[in-house]
Design a protein around this motif. Structure first.
Motif, PDB file in Angstrom:
ATOM      1  N   SER A 104      51.077  40.567  35.625  1.00 19.91           N
ATOM      2  CA  SER A 104      51.402  39.552  36.616  1.00 19.91           C
ATOM      3  C   SER A 104      52.013  40.227  37.833  1.00 19.91           C
ATOM      4  CB  SER A 104      52.408  38.553  36.043  1.00 19.91           C
ATOM      5  OG  SER A 104      53.032  37.813  37.079  1.00 19.91           O
ATOM      6  N   SER A 105      51.499  39.938  39.011  1.00 25.66           N
ATOM      7  CA  SER A 105      52.063  40.529  40.233  1.00 25.66           C
ATOM      8  C   SER A 105      53.424  39.928  40.560  1.00 25.66           C
ATOM      9  CB  SER A 105      51.109  40.324  41.409  1.00 25.66           C
ATOM     10  OG  SER A 105      50.938  38.945  41.684  1.00 25.66           O
ATOM     11  N   GLN A 106      53.733  38.775  39.983  1.00 22.67           N
ATOM     12  CA  GLN A 106      55.025  38.124  40.219  1.00 22.67           C
ATOM     13  C   GLN A 106      56.137  38.734  39.376  1.00 22.67           C
ATOM     14  OE1 GLN A 106      55.598  35.306  42.340  1.00 22.67           O
ATOM     15  NE2 GLN A 106      53.552  35.751  43.116  1.00 22.67           N
ATOM     16  N   THR A 107      55.817  39.034  38.104  1.00 23.47           N
ATOM     17  CA  THR A 107      56.865  39.440  37.158  1.00 23.47           C
ATOM     18  C   THR A 107      56.660  40.823  36.551  1.00 23.47           C
ATOM     19  OG1 THR A 107      55.687  38.485  35.277  1.00 23.47           O
ATOM     20  CG2 THR A 107      57.183  37.022  36.512  1.00 23.47           C
ATOM     21  N   MET A 108      55.471  41.397  36.704  1.00 23.40           N
ATOM     22  CA  MET A 108      55.092  42.677  36.092  1.00 23.40           C
ATOM     23  C   MET A 108      54.922  42.568  34.576  1.00 23.40           C
ATOM     24  SD  MET A 108      55.081  44.091  39.005  1.00 23.40           S
ATOM     25  CE  MET A 108      54.462  45.683  38.528  1.00 23.40           C
ATOM     26  N   GLU A 109      54.821  41.337  34.067  1.00 27.99           N
ATOM     27  CA  GLU A 109      54.645  41.118  32.633  1.00 27.99           C
ATOM     28  C   GLU A 109      53.165  41.200  32.262  1.00 27.99           C
ATOM     29  OE1 GLU A 109      56.184  37.970  29.196  1.00 27.99           O
ATOM     30  OE2 GLU A 109      55.958  37.290  31.268  1.00 27.99           O
ATOM     31  N   ALA A 110      52.897  41.776  31.095  1.00 28.80           N
ATOM     32  CA  ALA A 110      51.527  41.846  30.604  1.00 28.80           C
ATOM     33  C   ALA A 110      51.016  40.441  30.303  1.00 28.80           C
ATOM     34  CB  ALA A 110      51.464  42.711  29.342  1.00 28.80           C
ATOM     35  N   ARG A 111      49.821  40.136  30.777  1.00 31.98           N
ATOM     36  CA  ARG A 111      49.281  38.778  30.639  1.00 31.98           C
ATOM     37  C   ARG A 111      49.053  38.396  29.170  1.00 31.98           C
ATOM     38  NH1 ARG A 111      47.963  37.084  35.666  1.00 31.98           N
ATOM     39  NH2 ARG A 111      47.466  38.638  37.248  1.00 31.98           N
ATOM     40  N   LYS A 112      48.639  39.385  28.375  1.00 35.09           N
ATOM     41  CA  LYS A 112      48.262  39.074  26.993  1.00 35.09           C
ATOM     42  C   LYS A 112      49.342  39.408  25.979  1.00 35.09           C
ATOM     43  CE  LYS A 112      43.380  39.930  28.049  1.00 35.09           C
ATOM     44  NZ  LYS A 112      42.219  40.817  27.785  1.00 35.09           N
ATOM     45  N   VAL A 113      50.451  40.006  26.441  1.00 31.02           N
ATOM     46  CA  VAL A 113      51.527  40.389  25.511  1.00 31.02           C
ATOM     47  C   VAL A 113      52.847  39.892  26.082  1.00 31.02           C
ATOM     48  CG1 VAL A 113      52.570  42.265  24.173  1.00 31.02           C
ATOM     49  CG2 VAL A 113      50.208  42.483  24.988  1.00 31.02           C
ATOM     50  N   PRO A 114      53.242  38.669  25.789  1.00 32.51           N
ATOM     51  CA  PRO A 114      54.500  38.130  26.320  1.00 32.51           C
ATOM     52  C   PRO A 114      55.681  39.040  25.990  1.00 32.51           C
ATOM     53  CG  PRO A 114      53.221  36.399  25.274  1.00 32.51           C
ATOM     54  CD  PRO A 114      52.525  37.692  24.942  1.00 32.51           C
ATOM     55  N   GLY A 115      56.514  39.281  27.001  1.00 37.86           N
ATOM     56  CA  GLY A 115      57.698  40.120  26.795  1.00 37.86           C
ATOM     57  C   GLY A 115      57.486  41.583  27.106  1.00 37.86           C
ATOM     58  N   LEU A 116      56.234  42.011  27.330  1.00 36.76           N
ATOM     59  CA  LEU A 116      55.950  43.406  27.667  1.00 36.76           C
ATOM     60  C   LEU A 116      55.776  43.529  29.183  1.00 36.76           C
ATOM     61  CD1 LEU A 116      55.269  46.326  26.703  1.00 36.76           C
ATOM     62  CD2 LEU A 116      52.864  45.605  26.633  1.00 36.76           C
ATOM     63  N   TYR A 117      56.491  44.470  29.788  1.00 38.47           N
ATOM     64  CA  TYR A 117      56.453  44.677  31.234  1.00 38.47           C
ATOM     65  C   TYR A 117      56.136  46.140  31.540  1.00 38.47           C
ATOM     66  CZ  TYR A 117      59.085  40.264  31.302  1.00 38.47           C
ATOM     67  OH  TYR A 117      59.485  38.968  31.132  1.00 38.47           O
ATOM     68  N   ALA A 118      55.549  46.386  32.695  1.00 36.26           N
ATOM     69  CA  ALA A 118      55.313  47.758  33.163  1.00 36.26           C
ATOM     70  C   ALA A 118      55.680  47.814  34.641  1.00 36.26           C
ATOM     71  CB  ALA A 118      53.856  48.165  32.959  1.00 36.26           C
ATOM     72  N   ILE A 119      56.403  48.853  35.041  1.00 38.97           N
ATOM     73  CA  ILE A 119      56.906  48.957  36.410  1.00 38.97           C
ATOM     74  C   ILE A 119      56.830  50.398  36.912  1.00 38.97           C
ATOM     75  CG2 ILE A 119      58.464  46.977  36.189  1.00 38.97           C
ATOM     76  CD1 ILE A 119      60.770  48.905  35.714  1.00 38.97           C
ATOM     77  N   GLY A 120      57.012  50.543  38.225  1.00 36.74           N
ATOM     78  CA  GLY A 120      57.112  51.862  38.833  1.00 36.74           C
ATOM     79  C   GLY A 120      55.821  52.652  38.787  1.00 36.74           C
ATOM     80  N   GLU A 121      55.959  53.964  38.666  1.00 37.80           N
ATOM     81  CA  GLU A 121      54.821  54.876  38.724  1.00 37.80           C
ATOM     82  C   GLU A 121      53.876  54.723  37.537  1.00 37.80           C
ATOM     83  OE1 GLU A 121      54.039  59.719  39.118  1.00 37.80           O
ATOM     84  OE2 GLU A 121      56.068  58.926  39.346  1.00 37.80           O
ATOM     85  N   ALA A 122      54.341  54.096  36.466  1.00 36.71           N
ATOM     86  CA  ALA A 122      53.481  53.882  35.293  1.00 36.71           C
ATOM     87  C   ALA A 122      52.305  52.974  35.631  1.00 36.71           C
ATOM     88  CB  ALA A 122      54.294  53.285  34.149  1.00 36.71           C
ATOM     89  N   VAL A 123      52.459  52.161  36.675  1.00 38.73           N
ATOM     90  CA  VAL A 123      51.457  51.163  37.060  1.00 38.73           C
ATOM     91  C   VAL A 123      50.491  51.752  38.086  1.00 38.73           C
ATOM     92  CG1 VAL A 123      51.174  48.861  38.097  1.00 38.73           C
ATOM     93  CG2 VAL A 123      53.121  49.329  36.598  1.00 38.73           C
TER      94      VAL A 123
END
Length: 389
Positions: A345-364
């Motif tokens: 999600s561009s709003q929250t950085m949360e994975a669309r298919k895995v609630p509670g999982l986020y990815a941020i920074g250079e990892a993205v």
């Protein structure tokens, strides 16, 4: 141990995300395998940390989805981060092109981030390599450093493999794939390019730098280029390297400020001068000598046909180099590619298919230009996730 969020990676994005979430009342733990937090921050900007850029805009980032960064960047801006820097009493200056640096040391930025984490009660645990990550019953479980942590939210903030000598790795991609997220092929970015053996003349110019315009693909940058014993470097080359792929030429305009027809004007003004001396008025002597030699125009300017001078002018304005590679992740400032934005999600950085999982920074799969843009993405994406956890 139970928390509201586990953040993997105590770099710029991870620490900022942790502080943001914790100051909203969340119980947060940040885990990192390194012996101290913020190692990449400490070596950035020659040790003074180019912590943001005043000209931050979405079009200065590369991604398979060029609009992805827009939301987070608009909600946490360079002015927002600068306000935080000033609140902590950190003196700063603008160098060039909107690049902001600490007057003192990058250590001040790390200390600021840790202070913000402490205000929220974040646990920052270093020397804690990740052994296992699992997910069941809506909770993530992380085994690291001999301990097990549990939380309904997990943030991947482990960066990319650029600069492996400080412990950088591709663990973010392993975790993404584990949870079914796609990964855009990672590659070195903001990296020196190497030249083949046939360009040996230019490698002999090692150490020579000049202001140029470098072009490759959609990238076009007017900054300094530097010749090295292996190829090309300097800010202009690092910038276009993010747009370069094998088989493409990098085109350099050695005299971007000269108007069309300038060599013909030089011929009329100084008919007895040689091309090398004319070029030497605008370029370093060794570079002028090499370029004049490559052009093969050894006679006095007055004896050179206008057609030959027009051709020389054209080539000096669009000199193609064919790199055969780059100096790789060891010399890259950042990693391009990474966890696909299509799965976030561009709003929250949360994975669309895995609630509670986020990815941020250079990892993205979001990579900024040289000059503080990647730090601003770390702050903006970390803030977006920290507000959502």
């Amino acid at each position: 141990m139970s928390h509201d969020a586990i953040i993997l990676g105590a770099g710029a994005a991870g620490l900022f995300c942790g502080a943001t979430a914790a100051q909203r009342g969340r119980r947060v733990v940040v885990l990192d395998h390194a012996e101290k937090p913020g190692k990449k921050i400490l070596i950035s900007g020659g040790g003074r940390c180019n912590f943001t850029n005043l000209h931050t805009a979405p079009d200065r980032y590369l991604s398979e989805n060029r609009h992805f960064a827009r939301s987070a960047l608009s909600r946490y801006t360079p002015a927002d981060f600068l306000e935080l820097v000033e609140r902590h009493g950190i003196a700063w200056h603008e160098k060039t092109l909107g690049q902001l640096f600490c007057d003192g040391s990058a250590r001040q930025i790390v200390a600021m981030l840790l202070d913000e984490c402490m205000r929220g009660g974040v646990e920052v645990i270093c020397e804690s390599p990740i052994a296992e990550v699992g997910h069941a019953d809506g909770r993530f479980r992380v085994r690291a450093g001999g301990r097990t942590y549990q939380a309904p939210a997990l943030v991947i903030a482990t960066g990319g493999p650029a600069i492996p000598q400080i412990g950088a790795s591709g663990i973010a991609y392993d975790l993404a794939r584990q949870f079914g997220l796609k990964v855009v092929q990672p590659r070195p970015a903001l990296v020196p390019l190497t030249l083949p053996d046939e360009a040996v003349l230019f490698r002999e110019l090692s150490g020579v730098a000049a202001p140029v315009e470098a072009r490759c693909g959609k990238g076009r940058f007017r900054e300094a280029a530097l010749f090295t014993h292996r190829g090309l470097s300097g800010p202009a080359i690092l910038q276009v390297s993010s747009y370069w792929s094998r088989g493409q030429a990098v085109t350099i305009d050695f005299l971007p400020d000269r108007a069309s027809g300038w060599l013909l004007e030089a011929k009329r003004a100084r008919p007895r001068a040689g091309l090398r001396s004319v070029l030497g008025e605008a370029l370093p002597d060794r570079l002028a000598t090499a370029l004049a030699g490559q052009l093969g125009l050894g006679a006095e300017m007055g004896n050179l046909p206008d057609k030959a001078l027009r051709a020389a002018e054209e080539r000096l304005g669009a000199w193609d180099f064919m790199p055969n590679g780059s100096e790789g992740f060891a010399k890259a400032e950042v990693t391009a590619g990474g966890i696909s934005t299509a799965d976030l999600s561009s709003q929250t950085m949360e994975a669309r298919k895995v609630p509670g999982l986020y990815a941020i920074g250079e990892a993205v799969d979001v990579t900024g230009w040289l000059g503080g843009y990647n730090f601003q993405w770390a702050w903006a994406s970390g803030h977006a996730a920290g507000q959502a956890i």
